[in-house]
Motif scaffolding. Structure first.
Motif, PDB file in Angstrom:
ATOM      1  N   LEU A 158       0.819  -1.222   0.000  1.00 21.35           N
ATOM      2  CA  LEU A 158       0.000   0.000   0.000  1.00 21.35           C
ATOM      3  C   LEU A 158       0.852   1.272   0.000  1.00 21.35           C
ATOM      4  CD1 LEU A 158      -2.949  -0.790   2.459  1.00 21.35           C
ATOM      5  CD2 LEU A 158      -2.895  -0.988  -0.039  1.00 21.35           C
ATOM      6  N   GLU A 159       2.067   1.182   0.528  1.00 13.98           N
ATOM      7  CA  GLU A 159       2.936   2.362   0.563  1.00 13.98           C
ATOM      8  C   GLU A 159       3.328   2.827  -0.839  1.00 13.98           C
ATOM      9  OE1 GLU A 159       6.196   1.135   2.969  1.00 13.98           O
ATOM     10  OE2 GLU A 159       5.035   1.149   4.854  1.00 13.98           O
ATOM     11  N   CYS A 160       3.148   1.986  -1.836  1.00 13.97           N
ATOM     12  CA  CYS A 160       3.491   2.344  -3.212  1.00 13.97           C
ATOM     13  C   CYS A 160       2.336   3.026  -3.941  1.00 13.97           C
ATOM     14  CB  CYS A 160       3.902   1.092  -3.992  1.00 13.97           C
ATOM     15  SG  CYS A 160       5.325   0.227  -3.293  1.00 13.97           S
ATOM     16  N   VAL A 161       1.149   3.043  -3.332  1.00 13.30           N
ATOM     17  CA  VAL A 161      -0.044   3.542  -4.009  1.00 13.30           C
ATOM     18  C   VAL A 161      -0.098   5.062  -4.148  1.00 13.30           C
ATOM     19  CG1 VAL A 161      -2.571   3.685  -3.849  1.00 13.30           C
ATOM     20  CG2 VAL A 161      -1.421   1.495  -3.481  1.00 13.30           C
ATOM     21  N   PRO A 162       0.287   5.862  -3.146  1.00  7.85           N
ATOM     22  CA  PRO A 162       0.136   7.326  -3.265  1.00  7.85           C
ATOM     23  C   PRO A 162       0.754   7.927  -4.526  1.00  7.85           C
ATOM     24  CG  PRO A 162       0.591   6.755  -0.993  1.00  7.85           C
ATOM     25  CD  PRO A 162       0.741   5.492  -1.790  1.00  7.85           C
ATOM     26  N   SER A 163       1.970   7.529  -4.882  1.00  9.89           N
ATOM     27  CA  SER A 163       2.612   8.069  -6.090  1.00  9.89           C
ATOM     28  C   SER A 163       1.826   7.701  -7.340  1.00  9.89           C
ATOM     29  CB  SER A 163       4.045   7.535  -6.210  1.00  9.89           C
ATOM     30  OG  SER A 163       4.829   7.961  -5.126  1.00  9.89           O
ATOM     31  N   PHE A 164       1.259   6.526  -7.327  1.00  7.42           N
ATOM     32  CA  PHE A 164       0.415   6.039  -8.426  1.00  7.42           C
ATOM     33  C   PHE A 164      -0.818   6.927  -8.591  1.00  7.42           C
ATOM     34  CE2 PHE A 164      -3.290   2.990  -8.914  1.00  7.42           C
ATOM     35  CZ  PHE A 164      -3.202   2.844 -10.298  1.00  7.42           C
ATOM     36  N   LEU A 165      -1.481   7.249  -7.483  1.00  3.33           N
ATOM     37  CA  LEU A 165      -2.689   8.082  -7.543  1.00  3.33           C
ATOM     38  C   LEU A 165      -2.357   9.521  -7.934  1.00  3.33           C
ATOM     39  CD1 LEU A 165      -4.661   6.775  -4.428  1.00  3.33           C
ATOM     40  CD2 LEU A 165      -4.986   6.183  -6.844  1.00  3.33           C
ATOM     41  N   VAL A 166      -1.196   9.997  -7.517  1.00  5.48           N
ATOM     42  CA  VAL A 166      -0.769  11.347  -7.919  1.00  5.48           C
ATOM     43  C   VAL A 166      -0.628  11.428  -9.432  1.00  5.48           C
ATOM     44  CG1 VAL A 166       1.181  12.961  -7.872  1.00  5.48           C
ATOM     45  CG2 VAL A 166       0.337  11.969  -5.739  1.00  5.48           C
ATOM     46  N   CYS A 186       4.547   0.999 -13.743  1.00  7.23           N
ATOM     47  CA  CYS A 186       5.313   1.721 -12.716  1.00  7.23           C
ATOM     48  C   CYS A 186       4.868   1.303 -11.315  1.00  7.23           C
ATOM     49  CB  CYS A 186       5.135   3.230 -12.891  1.00  7.23           C
ATOM     50  SG  CYS A 186       5.980   3.914 -14.327  1.00  7.23           S
ATOM     51  N   LEU A 187       3.553   1.156 -11.132  1.00  9.65           N
ATOM     52  CA  LEU A 187       3.034   0.736  -9.828  1.00  9.65           C
ATOM     53  C   LEU A 187       3.565  -0.638  -9.441  1.00  9.65           C
ATOM     54  CD1 LEU A 187       1.104   0.940  -7.370  1.00  9.65           C
ATOM     55  CD2 LEU A 187      -0.681  -0.077  -8.837  1.00  9.65           C
ATOM     56  N   THR A 188       3.445  -1.602 -10.343  1.00  8.39           N
ATOM     57  CA  THR A 188       3.867  -2.965  -9.988  1.00  8.39           C
ATOM     58  C   THR A 188       5.389  -3.063  -9.858  1.00  8.39           C
ATOM     59  OG1 THR A 188       3.750  -3.600 -12.342  1.00  8.39           O
ATOM     60  CG2 THR A 188       1.838  -4.103 -10.964  1.00  8.39           C
ATOM     61  N   THR A 189       6.118  -2.255 -10.601  1.00  5.55           N
ATOM     62  CA  THR A 189       7.573  -2.210 -10.431  1.00  5.55           C
ATOM     63  C   THR A 189       7.926  -1.738  -9.024  1.00  5.55           C
ATOM     64  OG1 THR A 189       7.978  -1.779 -12.787  1.00  5.55           O
ATOM     65  CG2 THR A 189       9.729  -1.166 -11.247  1.00  5.55           C
ATOM     66  N   ASP A 190       7.269  -0.678  -8.576  1.00  7.71           N
ATOM     67  CA  ASP A 190       7.525  -0.171  -7.221  1.00  7.71           C
ATOM     68  C   ASP A 190       7.130  -1.193  -6.158  1.00  7.71           C
ATOM     69  OD1 ASP A 190       8.488   2.142  -8.294  1.00  7.71           O
ATOM     70  OD2 ASP A 190       6.865   3.437  -7.601  1.00  7.71           O
ATOM     71  N   ILE A 191       5.995  -1.878  -6.384  1.00  2.00           N
ATOM     72  CA  ILE A 191       5.532  -2.870  -5.410  1.00  2.00           C
ATOM     73  C   ILE A 191       6.516  -4.030  -5.301  1.00  2.00           C
ATOM     74  CG2 ILE A 191       3.776  -4.647  -4.982  1.00  2.00           C
ATOM     75  CD1 ILE A 191       1.687  -2.675  -6.082  1.00  2.00           C
ATOM     76  N   ILE A 192       6.899  -4.591  -6.435  1.00  2.00           N
ATOM     77  CA  ILE A 192       7.814  -5.731  -6.412  1.00  2.00           C
ATOM     78  C   ILE A 192       9.172  -5.314  -5.858  1.00  2.00           C
ATOM     79  CG2 ILE A 192       8.994  -7.473  -7.785  1.00  2.00           C
ATOM     80  CD1 ILE A 192       6.098  -8.048  -7.654  1.00  2.00           C
ATOM     81  N   GLN A 465      -1.944  -7.828  -5.778  1.00  2.02           N
ATOM     82  CA  GLN A 465      -1.612  -6.495  -6.258  1.00  2.02           C
ATOM     83  C   GLN A 465      -2.543  -6.047  -7.384  1.00  2.02           C
ATOM     84  OE1 GLN A 465       2.325  -5.919  -7.803  1.00  2.02           O
ATOM     85  NE2 GLN A 465       2.355  -7.808  -8.983  1.00  2.02           N
ATOM     86  N   SER A 466      -3.071  -6.989  -8.152  1.00  2.00           N
ATOM     87  CA  SER A 466      -4.043  -6.622  -9.190  1.00  2.00           C
ATOM     88  C   SER A 466      -5.334  -6.105  -8.567  1.00  2.00           C
ATOM     89  CB  SER A 466      -4.340  -7.827 -10.087  1.00  2.00           C
ATOM     90  OG  SER A 466      -3.188  -8.228 -10.804  1.00  2.00           O
ATOM     91  N   LYS A 467      -5.792  -6.771  -7.516  1.00  4.91           N
ATOM     92  CA  LYS A 467      -7.011  -6.326  -6.841  1.00  4.91           C
ATOM     93  C   LYS A 467      -6.823  -4.961  -6.197  1.00  4.91           C
ATOM     94  CE  LYS A 467      -8.763 -10.974  -5.769  1.00  4.91           C
ATOM     95  NZ  LYS A 467      -9.090 -11.930  -4.692  1.00  4.91           N
ATOM     96  N   VAL A 468      -5.659  -4.731  -5.605  1.00  8.37           N
ATOM     97  CA  VAL A 468      -5.389  -3.430  -4.983  1.00  8.37           C
ATOM     98  C   VAL A 468      -5.386  -2.332  -6.040  1.00  8.37           C
ATOM     99  CG1 VAL A 468      -3.615  -2.050  -3.833  1.00  8.37           C
ATOM    100  CG2 VAL A 468      -4.179  -4.323  -2.974  1.00  8.37           C
ATOM    101  N   GLY A 469      -4.699  -2.569  -7.159  1.00  5.07           N
ATOM    102  CA  GLY A 469      -4.649  -1.565  -8.216  1.00  5.07           C
ATOM    103  C   GLY A 469      -6.023  -1.217  -8.747  1.00  5.07           C
ATOM    104  N   LEU A 470      -6.841  -2.225  -9.044  1.00  6.64           N
ATOM    105  CA  LEU A 470      -8.189  -1.986  -9.563  1.00  6.64           C
ATOM    106  C   LEU A 470      -9.068  -1.295  -8.518  1.00  6.64           C
ATOM    107  CD1 LEU A 470      -8.880  -5.317 -11.495  1.00  6.64           C
ATOM    108  CD2 LEU A 470      -8.169  -3.120 -12.426  1.00  6.64           C
TER     109      LEU A 470
END
Length: 511
Positions: A158-166, A186-192, A465-470
């Motif tokens: 979840l810590e990778c999500v804010p930059s994604f939403l920005v 970019c999101l999944t790269t940051d997560i992994i 991570q797919s469910k979180v992104g969606l």
């Protein structure tokens, strides 16, 4: 006169060599006839499986789908193909698929992938390795992908999500079409990067962030890489003699250094994290703890082996999940009623959890499961599945023995578009995966992660991570397809994991 004689001898030798070569090809191409398996007539020298590079019009998954449909139309339960001189056993009957992947797995333990750990150390990873080495590695890595470990890593994710939403909000405010695959990549790269390496990849903050750039390079299959891959997979001894590797050298150099530096830093500073990298370090140092339920057999990992396992977790985790979310968002953007139904479920479930996205909350999203499963049906990240026969196998109810060493091809895309299993298969319909409809189908009619002991070890993580992104996308925005998207979608011919020509572009509107 002497010159004419020499020339005549040379011509004679050439004619003899050509004649012998053609005769050898014709003899090899009788392989399936000799083994009583129906087959497509091959042509010299490319066989039947893969046309010449310059003549490829569709990807390997769509080609296998066409071959599957032709075999089904002829009433074949299985068939024979040739990739150059290599015979390939092609399966259409789902009971045969079940036998190969699960019931008679001991005959088909290996994938038959090209591995050259000397020249390409990152190729020696769990997806590729074989035999007892694979068994040992699978047993030791499995504990890190339990539901308990997924829950433990959830907050890190979840810590990778804010930059994604920005990034999404910035494109919305500036009325820019969103390259949804790039943003999700970019999101999944940051997560992994965070969950596997404990590192910040900064994919949204740096235009050419090293992790993102090297991830792209690995999946950029140039003509020379494809030719090397074709030669190596069909003639592995030749590939090793020539020093062919599949991973680009600069990608290998980058990941080897990242892993070595990370391991050195953690060990020097006594840093212990509950992540994938820590498990590998513990295996390297033979320090697995009893509560993990892993047998401590004394085997350890070299730094190269450790790097290879980290590498495959990274490249498989970021690309397959971002691809799945991209296709899901495309279909949802095309069908607003399905998008709205999923959004309603997201809001309803999150309201029960105080408005917070939690691990337990996303597990409750049942319609989300159907949407993702239908996406994986229509756009499986791995459209064909390979196995290799490791000991002779008698096919049930057939006078056929599959010989040791023969490659096996399971056409996942073909199965997923079979009208016998999925009426009107071109339509995106999540209801195919409600409990009632699922119970009516063969258990092996849906194979996005494979099946059996050698299924995808990272399935839980990918789905999480797919469910979180969606969830974050749909609870905040409504999406429509931007005119930059070329419709109908056309898949890139030489992409290993399905990718779209021209990319998928969406417009976002605040909910």
């Amino acid at each position: 006169m002497l010159f004419d004689s020499i020339l005549g001898n040379i011509v004679g030798v050439v004619v003899a060599l050509v004649t012998i070569t053609i005769a050898y090809f014709k003899w090899k191409y009788q392989f399936w006839k000799r083994h009583n398996v129906p087959y497509f007539e091959p042509t010299i020298p490319f066989g039947t499986s893969i046309p010449p590079f310059s003549k490829r019009k569709i990807g390997a998954g769509l080609l296998a789908k066409q071959q599957y449909e032709e075999m089904k139309a002829r009433g074949w339960k299985h068939g024979g193909l040739f990739t150059w001189l290599t015979p390939t056993y092609f399966v259409t009957d789902l009971d045969y698929v079940r036998n190969i992947l699960t019931k008679d797995f001991q005959h088909f333990v290996d994938r038959g992938m090209y591995v050259n750990e000397k020249d390409d150390p990152l190729s020696g990873h769990l997806f590729n390795i074989e035999g007892q080495k694979w068994r040992n590695m699978r047993m030791k890595l499995s504990p890190t992908f339990t539901s308990g470990k997924m829950k433990m890593m959830f907050n890190t994710l979840l810590e990778c999500v804010p930059s994604f939403l920005v990034k999404i909000e910035s494109d919305r405010v500036n009325k820019n079409p969103i390259d949804i695959k790039e943003v999700l990549g970019c999101l999944t790269t940051d997560i992994i990067g965070s969950c596997a390496f404990g590192l910040e990849c900064n994919s949204f903050k740096e235009e050419n962030a090293p992790f993102r750039e090297n991830g792209r390079k690995f999946f950029d299959f140039t003509k020379s890489r494809i030719i090397k891959s074709m030669i190596s997979s069909n003639f592995p001894a030749v590939g090793k003699f020539l020093g062919f590797g599949i991973t680009p050298p600069d990608v290998t150099e980058f990941f080897m250094k990242v892993v070595e530096d990370t391991v050195k830093y953690r060990e020097s500073n006594n840093i212990v994290r509950k992540d994938f990298m820590q498990l590998l370090i513990d295996i390297k140092n033979n320090k697995l703890v009893a509560e993990e339920g892993v047998k401590q057999d004394g085997t350890t990992l070299t730094m190269r082996e450790l790097a290879a396992q980290s590498f495959v977790f990274f490249v498989a985790g970021f690309e397959t999940s971002s691809t799945t979310m991209t296709f899901a968002m495309y279909e949802l953007a095309r069908q607003p009623e399905i998008q709205e139904r999923l959004r309603e479920e997201i809001n309803t479930v999150l309201a029960k959890h105080g408005g917070k996205v939690t691990y337990d909350a996303i597990q409750e999203m049942k319609y989300m499961d159907t949407v993702i499963n239908e996406t994986l049906r229509m756009y499986p990240p791995v459209p064909v599945l390979f196995r290799k026969c490791v000991k002779d196998y008698k096919v049930p109810d057939q006078d056929v023995v599959i010989k040791k060493g023969v490659k096996i091809l399971i056409p996942i895309l073909g199965i997923h578009y079979d009208k016998d299993h999925y009426p009107n298969p071109e339509k995106f319909d999540p209801e195919r995966f409600n409990d009632v409809n699922k119970s009516k189908r063969h258990n092996y009619a849906h194979l996005p992660f494979g099946e059996g002991p050698r299924n995808c070890i990272g399935m839980r993580f990918g789905l999480m991570q797919s469910k979180v992104g969606l969830t974050y996308l749909l609870k905040n925005y409504k999406f429509t397809v931007n005119k930059k998207t070329i419709q109908p979608l056309k898949l890139k011919v030489h992409a290993f994991i399905p990718a779209v020509e021209g990319d998928v572009w969406l417009d976002a509107e605040k909910v």
